[in-house]
Design an enzyme around this catalytic site. Structure first.
Site, PDB file in Angstrom:
ATOM      1  N   LYS A 172      76.721  35.559  73.097  1.00 35.11           N
ATOM      2  CA  LYS A 172      77.667  34.960  72.149  1.00 35.11           C
ATOM      3  C   LYS A 172      76.938  34.394  70.929  1.00 35.11           C
ATOM      4  O   LYS A 172      77.362  34.595  69.785  1.00 35.11           O
ATOM      5  CB  LYS A 172      78.472  33.856  72.846  1.00 35.11           C
TER       6      LYS A 172
ATOM      7  N   GLY B  67      93.197  21.107  69.455  1.00 37.37           N
ATOM      8  CA  GLY B  67      93.011  21.849  68.223  1.00 37.37           C
ATOM      9  C   GLY B  67      93.072  23.332  68.493  1.00 37.37           C
ATOM     10  O   GLY B  67      93.787  23.785  69.406  1.00 37.37           O
TER      11      GLY B  67
END
Length: 312
Positions: free
Chosen positions: A185, A9
């Site tokens: 993050k 993906g």
């Protein structure tokens, strides 16, 4: 070095594709329909770093065996159980798993399934999506992959994978403190997810709205406080980088969670926003925007579960 990439993906397809482009030994673990598309069209990436179209090696779950050195683990949090089942045959050998999931909540479950010694730390920053035709759109130049051993050593396996990545166009960091990198993050990502989902807009649209910049900054400040409460003090340069991207008046990016929500799909509400909300409450941080965003996402999930979403 043999690398297995879970899925082809957006994230897996992009990073795995760049490895394959550089001549690395890469195999994509995919479902039958994705294999058919890749066999017909090749792996197709449109990117400001250079377009890519090439044949790639694929394997189905029933065909998978041991023998890989690295498993690049890319999936959504709600697919974690099935994804772990899918890669399990490859993890029977000496393979090291490098996770590219959003957030941190998955690490405990990966350790329980495969053993902490087999699970490295990892994260990435990239704006990428899989199009309906099977091609991958990399929307802006950011394409950073960060990984490392969680005990802060530079192991032979980590250095070998870094050498593979050095052959590619990917901006790569072999981190000496991957735990801190992962927290930096999630500080950024949960602010982006909470605010873009809550206000249903990309960064530029939110920055142009009254109070948009203030809301984004408030969410980021709260997340920094949460990280510090957890024992991870984000570095000034990481905060500066997050602030610049989250408040860019020309920023056309949003969280992938918003795309999933607007498309009527599943969302990682518990894994990203809910997980941070729990820690905000634990540390007495400002939980207002996380709480509103989480309620918004859970209401969406309730409506989706009741099949009351409007048909498109």
């Amino acid at each position: 070095m043999k690398t297995l990439v879970l899925g082809a993906g957006g994230i897996g397809g992009y990073f795995g594709g760049r490895l394959a482009e550089a001549g690395c030994d890469v195999t994509f673990l995919v479902r039958p329909k994705r294999r058919e598309v890749l066999a017909r069209d090749g792996l197709v990436v449109e990117s400001p770093k250079g377009n890519l179209k090439m044949p790639v090696k694929t394997v189905l779950a029933g065909e998978l065996n041991a023998g890989y050195d690295i498993v690049l683990f890319t999936c959504k949090a709600y697919d974690l159980d099935s994804a772990m089942d899918a890669i399990a045959p490859a993890m029977q050998g000496s393979a090291a798993l490098v996770p590219m999931l959003n957030g941190i909540a998955h690490m405990e479950r990966l350790d329980a399934r495969f053993g902490a010694a087999s699970v490295m730390g990892g994260t990435c920053q990239i704006n990428v999506m899989l199009r309906p035709d099977g091609s991958i759109l990399h929307a802006d130049p950011l394409q950073r992959l960060v990984f490392g051993e969680r005990d802060k050593t530079k192991s032979a396996r980590a250095q070998a994978f870094a050498a593979e990545l050095a052959k590619t166009k990917i901006d790569t960091v072999l981190s000496e403190d991957i735990g801190l990198e992962m927290w930096e993050k999630v500080v950024f990502l949960s602010a982006l997810a909470a605010i873009t989902c809550l206000f249903r807009g990309n960064v530029r649209e939110i920055m142009a709205a009254p109070g948009g910049r203030e809301a984004m900054q408030r969410a980021l400040d709260a997340n920094v406080e949460i990280a510090r409460g957890e024992g991870f003090d984000p570095r000034p340069q990481a905060i500066e980088r997050a602030t610049a991207r989250l408040t860019d008046p020309e920023g056309l990016w949003s969280a992938s969670m918003l795309r999933d929500l607007e498309g009527g799909g599943q969302v990682e509400s518990d894994h990203i926003v809910g997980w941070m909300l729990e820690r905000a409450n634990r540390h007495g941080a400002d939980a207002t925007l996380l709480s509103l965003a989480f309620t918004h996402l859970k209401a969406y999930e309730n409506r989706r579960a009741a099949n009351r979403l409007p048909r498109r």
